[in-house]
Design a protein around this motif. Structure first.
Motif, PDB file in Angstrom:
ATOM      1  N   TRP A 196       0.764  -1.241  -0.035  1.00 13.47           N
ATOM      2  CA  TRP A 196       0.020  -0.006  -0.051  1.00 13.47           C
ATOM      3  C   TRP A 196       0.734   1.223  -0.039  1.00 13.47           C
ATOM      4  O   TRP A 196       2.249   1.233   0.695  1.00 13.47           O
ATOM      5  N   CYS A 197       0.206   2.328  -0.547  1.00 15.17           N
ATOM      6  CA  CYS A 197       0.881   3.665  -0.418  1.00 15.17           C
ATOM      7  C   CYS A 197       0.975   4.291   0.724  1.00 15.17           C
ATOM      8  O   CYS A 197      -0.106   3.945   1.557  1.00 15.17           O
TER       9      CYS A 197
ATOM     10  N   SER B  88      -4.739   7.885  -1.206  1.00 23.08           N
ATOM     11  CA  SER B  88      -3.855   9.235  -1.097  1.00 23.08           C
ATOM     12  C   SER B  88      -3.170   9.403  -2.330  1.00 23.08           C
ATOM     13  O   SER B  88      -2.549  10.592  -2.711  1.00 23.08           O
ATOM     14  N   THR B  89      -2.941   8.238  -3.171  1.00 21.66           N
ATOM     15  CA  THR B  89      -2.225   8.419  -4.488  1.00 21.66           C
ATOM     16  C   THR B  89      -3.175   8.825  -5.610  1.00 21.66           C
ATOM     17  O   THR B  89      -2.862   9.887  -6.391  1.00 21.66           O
TER      18      THR B  89
ATOM     19  N   ILE C 195      -6.379   2.341   3.816  1.00 21.62           N
ATOM     20  CA  ILE C 195      -6.464   0.689   4.281  1.00 21.62           C
ATOM     21  C   ILE C 195      -5.551   0.536   5.441  1.00 21.62           C
ATOM     22  O   ILE C 195      -6.084  -0.418   6.182  1.00 21.62           O
TER      23      ILE C 195
ATOM     24  N   GLY D  90      -8.389   1.784  -7.383  1.00 16.69           N
ATOM     25  CA  GLY D  90      -6.984   2.078  -7.018  1.00 16.69           C
ATOM     26  C   GLY D  90      -5.747   1.137  -7.593  1.00 16.69           C
ATOM     27  O   GLY D  90      -5.004   1.682  -8.337  1.00 16.69           O
TER      28      GLY D  90
HETATM   29  S1  SF4 Z   1      -3.488   3.225  -4.925  1.00 16.03           S
HETATM   30 FE1  SF4 Z   1      -4.809   4.083  -3.668  1.00 16.03          FE
HETATM   31  S2  SF4 Z   1      -6.027   2.628  -2.516  1.00 16.03           S
HETATM   32 FE2  SF4 Z   1      -4.207   1.758  -3.601  1.00 16.03          FE
HETATM   33  S3  SF4 Z   1      -2.698   1.521  -2.049  1.00 16.03           S
HETATM   34 FE3  SF4 Z   1      -2.522   3.546  -3.201  1.00 16.03          FE
HETATM   35  S4  SF4 Z   1      -3.598   4.768  -2.009  1.00 16.03           S
HETATM   36 FE4  SF4 Z   1      -4.318   3.102  -1.264  1.00 16.03          FE
END
Ligand code: SF4
Lengths: 307, 385
Positions: free
Chosen positions: A32-33, A217-218, A38, A141
């Motif tokens: 995960w970012c 967040s990304t 999450i 995502g």
């Molecule tokens: S893309 Fe969005 S939902 Fe997926 S891990 Fe990164 S921040 Fe979380």
């Protein structure tokens, strides 16, 4: 600096992460970012397991596909990473084939509500005795930020570059109307409230649905110029209004408008297995052995449920 | 292991193929069924729904075939034997989960009572045009096991065989029947429970902390555990290592997918089943399976009366395909004639395995009704010209 090999450090000098016993540490770092919602949803889940104290050997976690779909893979439980949208029917098979299991579905909005929407509504209708934790980040995502069935109107995504013009699902309303026994919504920063709701769901017989509003967040943040992940997490938290038992019709989520959170539904209905046992006992009498009921009286069984 | 008598309806019955299939599942110890109604397979689900309550089984009618085909996989991980039944369009919808069951090495049985296609096609009439879909329908590379009964008795017997094969090889096994067999009523003998041999699932019994869900034994099949037994295992449809953890590399893919393929290929000699008749001095050999094999028998009788030496091979296990057997027949006959209710599916396999050693011909049929034996007879004569 090179990463430190923990195995070379004396045991008494290692401080363990308090949640390690429930996580597959051999799979960390996760995918995960930074500041993705999450992570905090998982933290709340782990805390809830510690509070609710179920027999962890009897807890199964099932995920579908997507960023949240990876949760099952990080939990040190019997864990199943299945196909896109189908975590709920997999969980249904697990639960019905072994009613002693506590089955949790942990997945995202795209997985559970869009491609898996049919299963979601039917599991709620049947009052399947499972806990569904739905991380709603308003976007796909894993595939790079596409519009979804929960994206608020006007929000931008990679496939709604001019702003979304489809109305999103109001998930608590959907779940209430389908018959869920327990419905709550929190943001990813309401860690204590969210933890308590997951504990409630664990102790609830019937279909429990918990929506967790979480920042992507990304992608969602970038497409909508919402600042850092932390900024939107805080924004969601600050802009949320707690209103327990609110009318589910008032729970629609609009773009960057206050989000109503709380525990909305907590009611008793016979589960699928209760209803099956009731029906077959009425028809077959002694020739039917109630299914999934341990021999002898069960204290938590309401009178008549298995009569 | 012997069958649980609760599920065994010992006696001589008149049953249609669908009902016989349901009784086969009960006798095999199937105690979880998830299904979705679709003609001409629905009678299987109906009989299971009627019979399960008194046998300790759980029946659920799911919201669609996607759900049915994955619910049985979930159920299988609790140690239960599980099954679903469908036809044509439903079989198409189940393909993704056939792949998941292959990848998770989950024993389960899927029945396809074939009807005419493509699309909605001929819901109430027979077809045999899903044979290649059975082999290749899910994406990715894999091996599968599929059986083709040609009578209600075989619907009973082969359903039990399907469960046994699926437990042994940890693979979804397909019963490829058809509308004719499904709806034809014949005598079905159901033996005593103690006469029915069942394969027991191979479980892991070692040290819990050392358990690796996908570490194979010498036979290439990993022992299983059940959810809830405290192993805290992980399974994923992603390419995974022996721990069950995803690994995105060609090396891991090579180890995993090669094993999934080879655990069936290398054991194929044990899995193949066919009935062979008069193939030694035959001028032509008919290859057929399922309902078409019964019509082919009639044509063979007619040809023999006219003095033609016709051999017959009926495929019972269609996948894996009996490559060596077909090659061997091709070397000693003038022609191999495939009789099937499609425009050439198993015929392609026959052609491949014959390797140009003999003529390979097809008696095609679009489905909707069985072949005319005269068409088969004509093809036999054509082969001899
Ligand atoms: S893309 Fe969005 S939902 Fe997926 S891990 Fe990164 S921040 Fe979380």
């Amino acid at each position: 600096m090179n990463p430190v090999d923990v195995s070379e450090i004396k045991k008494e000098n290692i401080e363990y992460h308090p949640m390690e016993h429930l996580l597959r540490m051999d799979r960390i770092p996760h995918i995960w970012c930074p500041a993705c919602g999450i992570g905090t949803a998982v933290t709340a889940f782990v805390s809830a397991l510690e509070k609710a104290k179920p027999d962890l050997d009897k807890v199964s976690i099932v995920s579908g596909i997507g960023c949240t779909g990876r949760v099952a893979g990080y939990m040190k439980l019997d864990s199943f990473h299945t196909t896109h949208g189908r975590a709920i029917p997999f969980a249904t098979g697990l639960k019905l084939a072994n009613p002693d299991l506590k089955v949790v579905v942990f997945s995202g909005d795209g997985d559970l509500v869009a491609i898996g929407g049919n299963h979601l509504i039917h599991a709620a209708r049947r009052n399947m005795d499972i806990v569904v934790i739905c991380v709603n980040n308003f976007i796909y995502g894993m595939t790079g930020g596409q519009v979804g069935a929960t994206t608020p109107e006007t929000a931008r995504c990679s496939t709604s570059p001019y702003g979304n013009f489809e109305p999103p699902f109001n998930l608590p309303l959907l779940m209430e109307s389908c018959g869920a026994s327990y419905v709550a919504r929190w943001t990813a920063l309401h860690i204590r409230r969210l933890t308590d709701s997951i504990v409630d769901a664990f102790n609830k017989r019937g279909f429990s649905f918990i929506e967790v509003i979480a920042p992507c967040s990304t992608l969602y943040a970038r497409w909508n110029r919402l600042g850092s992940g932390l900024d939107i997490m805080k924004y969601y938290h600050e802009q949320s209004i707690t209103r327990h038992n609110a009318d589910p019709r008032d729970l629609k989520i609009d773009f960057q408008k206050p989000i109503i959170v709380g525990k909305f539904i907590d009611r008793e209905r016979p589960t699928f297995i209760d209803a099956m046992n009731q029906r077959f006992s009425a028809v077959f009498g002694d020739r039917y052995t109630p299914y999934g009921v341990p021999a002898g009286p069960r204290s938590d069984e309401k009178e008549g449920v298995n009569a | 292991m012997k069958a649980d008598p609760r599920g065994v309806l010992t006696g001589a019955h008149y049953l249609d193929g669908d009902h016989a299939c349901a009784e086969g599942a009960l006798a095999a110890g199937c105690r979880f069924f998830a299904g979705y109604p679709i003609t001409p397979s629905t009678e299987v689900a109906e009989r299971i729904a009627a019979r399960f309550p008194e046998c300790g089984g759980v029946f659920i009618q799911m919201e669609d075939e996607l759900a049915s085909s994955i619910a049985i996989i979930g159920a299988a991980w609790t140690g239960k034997k599980s099954m679903t039944v469908t036809s044509g369009p439903g079989f198409s919808l189940m393909q993704e989960h056939i792949g998941l069951a292959v990848m998770l090495e989950t024993p389960c049985v899927l029945v396809n009572v074939q009807r005419g296609g493509p699309s909605t096609g001929l819901p109430t009439l027979p077809g045999q045009a899903d044979m290649m879909q059975a082999r290749w329908g899910s994406h990715g590379d894999y091996e599968i096991i599929a059986l083709a009964p040609n009578s209600p008795q075989e619907c009973f017997d082969f359903t039990i065989d399907c469960f046994n094969l699926s437990e042994k090889y940890r693979i979804p096994v397909l019963l490829m029947t058809d509308e004719c067999v499904g709806h034809m009523t014949e005598r079905v003998i159901i033996p005593q429970a103690e006469e029915i041999d069942l394969v027991e699932r191979k479980y892991y019994h070692g040290d819990k902390s050392k358990y690796l869900p996908f570490k194979p034994d010498k036979d290439m099949i990993p022992p299983m555990v059940k959810a809830g037994d405290g192993y805290r295992f992980h399974v994923t449809g992603l390419t995974h290592d022996e721990r069950g953890y995803p690994v995105m590399s060609w090396q891991c893919q090579e180890v995993l997918v090669r094993r999934l393929v080879e655990k069936i290929k290398n054991n194929a000699d044990e899995i193949y089943r066919y009935e062979e008749e008069n193939t030694d001095n035959a001028d032509v050999v008919i290859v057929s399976y399922g309902i078409s094999s019964r019509v082919a028998s009639r044509a063979i009788d007619l040809a023999r009366k006219q003095g033609v030496k016709v051999g017959f091979i009926r495929l019972i296990v269609v996948w894996p395909f009996p490559e060596k057997k077909i090659a061997e027949l091709a070397a000693k006959t003038k022609a191999l004639i495939t009789v099937e209710m499609n425009y050439g599916q198993i015929a392609l396999e026959v052609e491949r395995c014959a390797h140009g050693k003999c003529k390979t011909l097809l008696v095609p049929h679009g489905g909707g009704w069985v072949h005319d034996p005269q068409d088969i007879l004509a093809k036999i004569k054509e082969a001899l010209q």
